[in-house]
Scaffold this motif. Structure first.
Motif, PDB file in Angstrom:
ATOM      1  N   ALA A 164       0.830  -1.209   0.000  1.00  0.00           N
ATOM      2  CA  ALA A 164       0.000   0.000   0.000  1.00  0.00           C
ATOM      3  C   ALA A 164       0.862   1.256   0.000  1.00  0.00           C
ATOM      4  O   ALA A 164       0.623   2.200  -0.768  1.00  0.00           O
ATOM      5  CB  ALA A 164      -0.930  -0.006   1.210  1.00  0.00           C
ATOM      6  N   LEU A 165       1.876   1.273   0.862  1.00  0.00           N
ATOM      7  CA  LEU A 165       2.735   2.449   0.949  1.00  0.00           C
ATOM      8  C   LEU A 165       3.547   2.650  -0.327  1.00  0.00           C
ATOM      9  O   LEU A 165       3.769   3.780  -0.773  1.00  0.00           O
ATOM     10  CB  LEU A 165       3.666   2.334   2.163  1.00  0.00           C
ATOM     11  CG  LEU A 165       2.985   2.331   3.533  1.00  0.00           C
ATOM     12  CD1 LEU A 165       4.022   2.141   4.634  1.00  0.00           C
ATOM     13  CD2 LEU A 165       2.191   3.615   3.759  1.00  0.00           C
ATOM     14  N   ASP A 166       3.978   1.548  -0.925  1.00  0.00           N
ATOM     15  CA  ASP A 166       4.741   1.652  -2.166  1.00  0.00           C
ATOM     16  C   ASP A 166       3.876   2.236  -3.281  1.00  0.00           C
ATOM     17  O   ASP A 166       4.338   3.058  -4.084  1.00  0.00           O
ATOM     18  CB  ASP A 166       5.275   0.284  -2.558  1.00  0.00           C
ATOM     19  CG  ASP A 166       6.308   0.343  -3.670  1.00  0.00           C
ATOM     20  OD1 ASP A 166       7.125   1.296  -3.678  1.00  0.00           O
ATOM     21  OD2 ASP A 166       6.306  -0.536  -4.543  1.00  0.00           O
ATOM     22  N   ASP A 167       2.608   1.825  -3.337  1.00  0.00           N
ATOM     23  CA  ASP A 167       1.697   2.399  -4.333  1.00  0.00           C
ATOM     24  C   ASP A 167       1.525   3.897  -4.111  1.00  0.00           C
ATOM     25  O   ASP A 167       1.507   4.694  -5.065  1.00  0.00           O
ATOM     26  CB  ASP A 167       0.329   1.702  -4.269  1.00  0.00           C
ATOM     27  CG  ASP A 167       0.335   0.319  -4.912  1.00  0.00           C
ATOM     28  OD1 ASP A 167       1.319  -0.010  -5.609  1.00  0.00           O
ATOM     29  OD2 ASP A 167      -0.642  -0.433  -4.709  1.00  0.00           O
ATOM     30  N   LEU A 168       1.397   4.296  -2.852  1.00  0.00           N
ATOM     31  CA  LEU A 168       1.245   5.718  -2.540  1.00  0.00           C
ATOM     32  C   LEU A 168       2.515   6.495  -2.859  1.00  0.00           C
ATOM     33  O   LEU A 168       2.451   7.640  -3.324  1.00  0.00           O
ATOM     34  CB  LEU A 168       0.873   5.893  -1.065  1.00  0.00           C
ATOM     35  CG  LEU A 168      -0.527   5.413  -0.664  1.00  0.00           C
ATOM     36  CD1 LEU A 168      -0.675   5.419   0.851  1.00  0.00           C
ATOM     37  CD2 LEU A 168      -1.604   6.292  -1.303  1.00  0.00           C
ATOM     38  N   ARG A 169       3.658   5.871  -2.608  1.00  0.00           N
ATOM     39  CA  ARG A 169       4.934   6.528  -2.926  1.00  0.00           C
ATOM     40  C   ARG A 169       5.079   6.708  -4.437  1.00  0.00           C
ATOM     41  O   ARG A 169       5.478   7.776  -4.912  1.00  0.00           O
ATOM     42  CB  ARG A 169       6.102   5.717  -2.359  1.00  0.00           C
ATOM     43  CG  ARG A 169       7.472   6.325  -2.619  1.00  0.00           C
ATOM     44  CD  ARG A 169       8.572   5.557  -1.896  1.00  0.00           C
ATOM     45  NE  ARG A 169       8.627   4.147  -2.299  1.00  0.00           N
ATOM     46  CZ  ARG A 169       9.478   3.265  -1.778  1.00  0.00           C
ATOM     47  NH1 ARG A 169      10.337   3.640  -0.834  1.00  0.00           N
ATOM     48  NH2 ARG A 169       9.466   2.009  -2.193  1.00  0.00           N
ATOM     49  N   LYS A 170       4.749   5.681  -5.200  1.00  0.00           N
ATOM     50  CA  LYS A 170       4.837   5.770  -6.664  1.00  0.00           C
ATOM     51  C   LYS A 170       3.902   6.838  -7.211  1.00  0.00           C
ATOM     52  O   LYS A 170       4.212   7.495  -8.213  1.00  0.00           O
ATOM     53  CB  LYS A 170       4.503   4.409  -7.282  1.00  0.00           C
ATOM     54  CG  LYS A 170       5.569   3.356  -7.060  1.00  0.00           C
ATOM     55  CD  LYS A 170       5.101   1.991  -7.554  1.00  0.00           C
ATOM     56  CE  LYS A 170       6.160   0.917  -7.326  1.00  0.00           C
ATOM     57  NZ  LYS A 170       5.657  -0.436  -7.682  1.00  0.00           N
ATOM     58  N   ALA A 171       2.765   7.008  -6.551  1.00  0.00           N
ATOM     59  CA  ALA A 171       1.787   8.005  -6.997  1.00  0.00           C
ATOM     60  C   ALA A 171       2.112   9.405  -6.503  1.00  0.00           C
ATOM     61  O   ALA A 171       1.430  10.372  -6.872  1.00  0.00           O
ATOM     62  CB  ALA A 171       0.389   7.606  -6.528  1.00  0.00           C
ATOM     63  N   GLY A 172       3.137   9.536  -5.651  1.00  0.00           N
ATOM     64  CA  GLY A 172       3.553  10.840  -5.153  1.00  0.00           C
ATOM     65  C   GLY A 172       2.789  11.347  -3.949  1.00  0.00           C
ATOM     66  O   GLY A 172       2.923  12.509  -3.564  1.00  0.00           O
ATOM     67  N   HIS A 173       1.990  10.479  -3.308  1.00  0.00           N
ATOM     68  CA  HIS A 173       1.202  10.908  -2.158  1.00  0.00           C
ATOM     69  C   HIS A 173       2.000  10.862  -0.856  1.00  0.00           C
ATOM     70  O   HIS A 173       1.658  11.555   0.101  1.00  0.00           O
ATOM     71  CB  HIS A 173      -0.053  10.050  -2.031  1.00  0.00           C
ATOM     72  CG  HIS A 173      -0.935  10.122  -3.233  1.00  0.00           C
ATOM     73  ND1 HIS A 173      -1.363  11.314  -3.770  1.00  0.00           N
ATOM     74  CD2 HIS A 173      -1.460   9.145  -4.027  1.00  0.00           C
ATOM     75  CE1 HIS A 173      -2.112  11.076  -4.830  1.00  0.00           C
ATOM     76  NE2 HIS A 173      -2.187   9.767  -5.012  1.00  0.00           N
ATOM     77  N   ILE A 174       3.014  10.021  -0.790  1.00  0.00           N
ATOM     78  CA  ILE A 174       3.973  10.045   0.311  1.00  0.00           C
ATOM     79  C   ILE A 174       5.371  10.046  -0.304  1.00  0.00           C
ATOM     80  O   ILE A 174       5.586   9.525  -1.397  1.00  0.00           O
ATOM     81  CB  ILE A 174       3.812   8.854   1.281  1.00  0.00           C
ATOM     82  CG1 ILE A 174       4.098   7.523   0.583  1.00  0.00           C
ATOM     83  CG2 ILE A 174       2.423   8.846   1.903  1.00  0.00           C
ATOM     84  CD1 ILE A 174       4.070   6.338   1.530  1.00  0.00           C
ATOM     85  N   LYS A 175       6.299  10.662   0.396  1.00  0.00           N
ATOM     86  CA  LYS A 175       7.649  10.773  -0.147  1.00  0.00           C
ATOM     87  C   LYS A 175       8.509   9.548   0.154  1.00  0.00           C
ATOM     88  O   LYS A 175       9.323   9.142  -0.667  1.00  0.00           O
ATOM     89  CB  LYS A 175       8.336  12.018   0.417  1.00  0.00           C
ATOM     90  CG  LYS A 175       7.741  13.326  -0.039  1.00  0.00           C
ATOM     91  CD  LYS A 175       8.503  14.490   0.580  1.00  0.00           C
ATOM     92  CE  LYS A 175       7.887  15.832   0.175  1.00  0.00           C
ATOM     93  NZ  LYS A 175       8.589  16.963   0.840  1.00  0.00           N
ATOM     94  N   ALA A 176       8.339   8.966   1.350  1.00  0.00           N
ATOM     95  CA  ALA A 176       9.275   7.935   1.770  1.00  0.00           C
ATOM     96  C   ALA A 176       8.608   6.932   2.687  1.00  0.00           C
ATOM     97  O   ALA A 176       7.622   7.231   3.368  1.00  0.00           O
ATOM     98  CB  ALA A 176      10.473   8.572   2.479  1.00  0.00           C
ATOM     99  N   ILE A 177       9.177   5.719   2.712  1.00  0.00           N
ATOM    100  CA  ILE A 177       8.670   4.604   3.524  1.00  0.00           C
ATOM    101  C   ILE A 177       9.760   4.147   4.472  1.00  0.00           C
ATOM    102  O   ILE A 177      10.929   4.025   4.089  1.00  0.00           O
ATOM    103  CB  ILE A 177       8.260   3.414   2.634  1.00  0.00           C
ATOM    104  CG1 ILE A 177       7.208   3.833   1.608  1.00  0.00           C
ATOM    105  CG2 ILE A 177       7.718   2.259   3.489  1.00  0.00           C
ATOM    106  CD1 ILE A 177       6.919   2.753   0.569  1.00  0.00           C
ATOM    107  N   GLY A 178       9.362   3.863   5.710  1.00  0.00           N
ATOM    108  CA  GLY A 178      10.314   3.366   6.686  1.00  0.00           C
ATOM    109  C   GLY A 178       9.728   2.243   7.514  1.00  0.00           C
ATOM    110  O   GLY A 178       8.549   1.890   7.379  1.00  0.00           O
TER     111      GLY A 178
END
Length: 331
Positions: A164-178
């Motif tokens: 889920a977070l990776d999809d949001l990162r690819k879409a530009g909705h979040i910058k980074a995942i940790g």
């Protein structure tokens, strides 16, 4: 998976971060006025990274941080929160509020699924009042939290949360995942399993505990993953001092060997006239892999104190003597 140090998306607005667990009433009640005051003083003192989580005060920390964020320019700060839990009304069910003195009367639900992650982020966005996140940590996927269920939760987090977070990162909705955990080998496993930007490591890379040196730090360097340290005081022993009868290590009574090592470190600091707390705050930054350190604070007077300790000049000789204490452990 090949590492790529150039892909960092975070760009922390300050190296010293404000950990918002305290304003969620960790251990003690904190009024709305006091929470607002400590946040303002942190910002005015130069702290520009703010970290929270749904768990902190069962939503209260994010609510209070959100109220503050609406008084400043959002572009001046880095904001992170966490996923893995969302809040629901308990509807008469008894809730264990644990270490939170006066939380919101909501029940946390563990959920590392794709839908659960989205639900958690929607709630966080509402509480914080922001639509964009600089960094989202997957929270507490470790043996301490789950025991025998750890393996199942790890797989859930990879298949649901991370996807889920990776999809949001690819879409530009979040910058980074940790990933935010207290166990170095668990963090290392996540770094190897998915494309992370950061690891928040609590208590395992400190003046007193170097556990993350064995596995996490080398792997993070290979993968180009930034390290954010938390728990620099190891829950109390490096803040109150090892001689304090009520001091804690990892939220419990410190083992004898830990007390002995802490007293040896404190003696070295005393010889150089350096507060133990200053050495604890500055130690992690001696490793270039560490991008930020998050300090939990709920009292306004602690802001200036911690900022002062962070800037205090510490001689190289002190660090050299402390390193010698850990040589037998490394061998």
């Amino acid at each position: 998976m090949s590492g790529n140090p150039s892909r960092s998306r975070i760009g922390f607005a300050s190296r010293l971060g404000f950990g918002a667990s305290g304003i969620g009433t960790l251990y003690r009640d904190v009024s709305e006025a006091q929470a607002a005051d400590v946040l303002t003083k942190a910002y005015d003192g130069g702290m520009r990274y703010f970290d929270s989580a749904p768990l902190y005060g069962h939503g209260l920390s994010e609510h209070r941080l959100g109220s503050f964020l609406r008084t400043i320019d959002r572009k001046t700060v880095t904001v992170s929160t966490k996923v893995g839990r969302y809040m629901v009304p308990p509807y008469g069910e008894m809730v264990n509020y644990g270490l939170w003195a006066s939380p919101l009367r909501l029940k946390p639900v563990f959920d590392y699924s794709y839908a659960g992650t989205m639900r958690s982020l929607e709630q966080s966005a509402s509480r914080l009042g922001i639509a964009d996140f600089d960094l989202i940590y997957i929270h507490d996927v470790d043996r301490f939290t789950y025991g025998d269920a750890y393996e199942r939760r790890f797989n859930e987090a990879i298949e649901g949360c991370y996807r889920a977070l990776d999809d949001l990162r690819k879409a530009g909705h979040i910058k980074a995942i940790g990933i935010g955990v207290n166990e170095g080998d668990v963090a290392t496993r996540f770094v190897k399993a998915c494309s992370l930007d950061a690891v928040m490591m609590a208590g395992r890379y400190t003046l007193l505990d170097r556990g993350a040196e064995a596995d996490l730090l080398p792997e993070a360097k290979r993968q180009g993953v930034e390290i954010v340290v938390a728990g620099v005081f190891n829950s109390g022993i490096l803040a109150a001092g090892p001689g304090n009868s009520g001091t804690t290590f990892d939220y419990g009574a410190p083992p004898d060997d830990v007390v002995i090592r802490a007293k040896a470190i404190e003696a070295i600091c005393n010889r150089y006239g350096v507060p133990l707390q200053a050495a604890a705050i500055q130690f992690p930054f001696r490793n270039p892999q560490v991008s930020a350190a998050v300090l939990g604070m709920s009292r306004p007077e602690r802001i200036a104190q911690n900022l002062g300790w962070a800037e205090l000049s510490i001689p190289d000789e002190l660090w050299g003597e402390i390193e010698q204490l850990f040589e037998p452990v490394r061998r």
